[in-house]
Design a protein around this motif. Sequence first.
Motif, short mmCIF file in Angstrom:
data_model
loop_
_atom_site.label_atom_id
_atom_site.label_comp_id
_atom_site.label_asym_id
_atom_site.label_seq_id
_atom_site.Cartn_x
_atom_site.Cartn_y
_atom_site.Cartn_z
N HIS A 185 0.80 -1.17 -0.19
CA HIS A 185 -0.37 0.19 0.23
C HIS A 185 0.72 1.20 -0.33
CE1 HIS A 185 -2.71 3.33 1.43
NE2 HIS A 185 -3.92 2.23 1.12
N GLY A 186 2.13 1.16 0.85
CA GLY A 186 2.82 2.61 1.19
C GLY A 186 2.96 2.98 -0.71
N ILE A 192 0.24 7.10 -5.80
CA ILE A 192 -0.93 8.34 -6.43
C ILE A 192 0.16 9.21 -6.33
CG2 ILE A 192 -2.68 8.42 -5.65
CD1 ILE A 192 -3.00 5.82 -7.54
N ASN A 193 0.46 10.09 -5.55
CA ASN A 193 1.28 11.27 -5.14
C ASN A 193 1.69 12.03 -6.73
OD1 ASN A 193 1.70 13.91 -3.88
ND2 ASN A 193 4.27 12.03 -3.30
N THR A 194 2.38 10.98 -6.97
CA THR A 194 3.12 11.58 -8.34
C THR A 194 1.74 11.42 -9.19
OG1 THR A 194 5.50 10.13 -7.33
CG2 THR A 194 4.79 11.23 -10.23
N GLN A 195 1.16 11.06 -9.32
CA GLN A 195 0.43 10.85 -10.47
C GLN A 195 -0.65 12.05 -10.16
OE1 GLN A 195 -1.81 6.83 -9.88
NE2 GLN A 195 -1.41 6.62 -12.10
N CYS A 196 -1.11 12.42 -8.92
CA CYS A 196 -1.36 13.73 -9.13
C CYS A 196 -0.78 14.60 -9.08
CB CYS A 196 -1.77 13.87 -7.19
SG CYS A 196 -3.45 12.87 -6.56
N TRP A 197 0.40 14.97 -8.99
CA TRP A 197 1.60 15.58 -9.49
C TRP A 197 1.06 16.70 -11.39
CZ3 TRP A 197 6.67 15.48 -10.85
CH2 TRP A 197 7.46 17.15 -10.81
N LEU A 198 1.30 14.85 -11.40
CA LEU A 198 1.00 15.07 -13.08
C LEU A 198 -0.09 15.30 -13.29
CD1 LEU A 198 1.61 14.25 -15.99
CD2 LEU A 198 0.77 12.28 -15.09
N LEU A 211 -8.70 12.01 -7.31
CA LEU A 211 -7.69 11.46 -7.06
C LEU A 211 -6.98 11.41 -5.68
CD1 LEU A 211 -6.18 8.59 -8.28
CD2 LEU A 211 -4.92 9.97 -8.50
N ALA A 212 -6.11 12.96 -5.35
CA ALA A 212 -5.77 12.75 -3.48
C ALA A 212 -6.88 12.38 -2.60
CB ALA A 212 -5.11 14.41 -3.62
N MET A 213 -8.13 13.25 -2.84
CA MET A 213 -9.36 12.96 -1.42
C MET A 213 -9.09 11.70 -1.20
SD MET A 213 -13.17 14.59 -0.95
CE MET A 213 -12.27 16.44 -2.08
N TYR A 214 -9.19 10.73 -2.57
CA TYR A 214 -9.73 9.10 -2.13
C TYR A 214 -8.69 8.73 -1.30
CZ TYR A 214 -10.67 4.63 -2.87
OH TYR A 214 -11.11 3.25 -2.35
N TRP A 215 -7.26 9.14 -1.43
CA TRP A 215 -6.54 8.29 -1.67
C TRP A 215 -6.14 8.70 0.13
CZ3 TRP A 215 -2.89 4.15 -2.16
CH2 TRP A 215 -3.45 3.33 -3.46
N ALA A 216 -5.75 10.06 0.26
CA ALA A 216 -5.61 10.62 1.59
C ALA A 216 -6.66 10.27 2.58
CB ALA A 216 -6.07 12.24 0.90
N ASP A 217 -7.74 10.24 1.84
CA ASP A 217 -8.08 8.98 2.94
C ASP A 217 -8.37 7.91 3.81
OD1 ASP A 217 -10.60 11.12 4.03
OD2 ASP A 217 -11.87 10.55 2.16
N GLU A 218 -7.67 6.75 2.69
CA GLU A 218 -7.55 5.76 2.77
C GLU A 218 -6.04 5.57 3.13
OE1 GLU A 218 -8.59 2.44 1.09
OE2 GLU A 218 -10.25 4.05 1.11
N ALA A 219 -4.98 6.57 3.37
CA ALA A 219 -4.21 6.35 3.51
C ALA A 219 -4.06 7.32 5.30
CB ALA A 219 -2.84 7.35 3.24
N GLU A 220 -4.75 7.75 6.26
CA GLU A 220 -4.86 8.64 6.98
C GLU A 220 -4.76 7.01 7.82
OE1 GLU A 220 -7.97 11.30 9.98
OE2 GLU A 220 -8.34 10.26 8.32
N PRO A 221 -2.97 7.55 9.16
CA PRO A 221 -3.21 6.87 9.80
C PRO A 221 -4.15 7.02 11.06
CG PRO A 221 -1.64 8.82 9.49
CD PRO A 221 -2.69 8.91 8.75
N ARG A 222 -3.58 6.16 12.15
CA ARG A 222 -3.33 6.12 13.27
C ARG A 222 -3.05 6.47 14.46
NH1 ARG A 222 -6.01 -0.58 14.10
NH2 ARG A 222 -8.18 -0.10 12.03
N MET A 223 -3.34 7.78 14.72
CA MET A 223 -2.71 8.43 15.74
C MET A 223 -2.59 8.47 17.18
SD MET A 223 -0.92 10.40 13.72
CE MET A 223 -1.81 11.49 11.78
N LEU A 238 -2.52 14.74 1.13
CA LEU A 238 -3.00 16.09 1.63
C LEU A 238 -2.85 17.60 1.07
CD1 LEU A 238 -3.63 15.56 5.61
CD2 LEU A 238 -5.25 15.48 3.97
N LEU A 239 -1.41 17.74 0.44
CA LEU A 239 -0.92 18.79 0.34
C LEU A 239 -1.02 18.16 -1.19
CD1 LEU A 239 3.12 18.42 1.58
CD2 LEU A 239 0.67 20.37 2.33
N ARG A 240 -0.86 17.34 -2.22
CA ARG A 240 -1.90 17.49 -3.34
C ARG A 240 -3.26 17.70 -3.63
NH1 ARG A 240 3.22 17.41 -5.30
NH2 ARG A 240 3.92 15.87 -5.55
N LEU A 241 -4.54 17.62 -2.24
CA LEU A 241 -5.37 17.66 -2.39
C LEU A 241 -5.86 19.38 -2.64
CD1 LEU A 241 -7.93 17.43 -2.05
CD2 LEU A 241 -8.16 16.89 0.34
N SER A 242 -4.42 20.02 -1.39
CA SER A 242 -4.89 21.66 -1.27
C SER A 242 -4.03 22.33 -2.66
CB SER A 242 -3.74 21.77 0.23
OG SER A 242 -3.78 23.36 0.11
#
Length: 393
Positions: A185-186, A192-198, A211-223, A238-242
């Motif tokens: 997954h990592g 995906i991060n690079t795809q968002c930049w593209l 794409l960034a919103m979906y994967w940010a939700d998927e990748a959110e870690p457990r604090m 999140l930076l790509r989403l922003s």
Amino acid sequence: MSANLGQRLRDTRKRRGLSQRELSKLSGVPLSLIRKLERGERNDTRLETARQLAHALKVPTTRLITEHAETPVGPNTANLWAPVHTALTAPLDPTDDAPQAPTYNGVQDALHAATPLFSTDRFDALRTVLPPLLRDTETLTETDPRARPLRARLLELTGWLMTQTRQFDAAELALERALDDATDHGQAAATINTQCWLLLRRGKLAQARGLAMYWADEAEPRMPHAIPSELSTWGWLLLRLSAAAIRDNRPDEAQDALRLAHSAAVTLGQEGTPEGDFLRTFGPVTVALKRTENAMVAGQSEKVLTLASRIPAHKLKPTSNNRNRHLLDVANAHTQLRQYAEAMDTFQKIHAGSPEWLPNQQYARDVLGCVLSGRRTLTSEMRELAEVVKLPV
């Protein structure tokens, strides 16, 4: 841009009850350009110009555009990278009688040796090294399943490089294949991060945002038990989403994503490079750089310079893409404030640290073009930089 850009602009402007002159005053876009767009004399414009118009009209940028026009790559640039394109697309030759087949250790060592060429923008060297490395990795993966993660990593780096040099079709192909090869997954999230930049560079804001919103939700870690690689992955998405949201005239959404990215950076504590991967470097400085970028996209030149004064950019490596992109924002802010000498100093700093990176940046051409248009006579320094970024003078 779609050929219907002018029609959508005209319809939206009329619904807002604005004249062309009033829209020009509100947006800062020249009246002549607005007239040409609405008459269909021009079917494209810079993404930042579209955002200015959308902001004045109080609509998302994607209401006006369907897809940002890609700046054509000159034939010389395309020819320079032709061997990489061929290595990405050509099928393996079953009659290849090379005296020595690639080995796992050999390809692994070659990839390890080539990685610094990517991280330091050594484009000339990569044009020589990358094609045979792509072919060897492809050949090895056909016979040794262990090589699949190596191919995924090499394709991710190639997609990043092709995005950097505006070889967008090749970048898309490389990143799609990298995602297919991802074994965890990592690795997938990093691709995906690079795809968002593209997508952002192609002006496909809605796709990048989704794409960034979906994967940010998927990748959110457990604090608070998140490990650095998880925080970096989540923070970058999140930076790509922003970045997509601010360009789509969604400032509140952009700010929310930036706030969450900042929380990830604070949890991390300092700039870090998880697993030694320069593409995943993340921390408080990275977030600060992106906050400054958002301010420049929003046209807040004075805020850009205020934020930049608090960022220890001098501590970043000269070839860091974040650092270089940040300095272009600083140069742009100086230019917008008619501080041309300061802008030129910043350009010289970028050129000194990253001579192969600067010529590939359309943003650099746009900003330097504004600097030169504000001068009656050009210094030798200005002419030299114009030649570097391939800007006619």
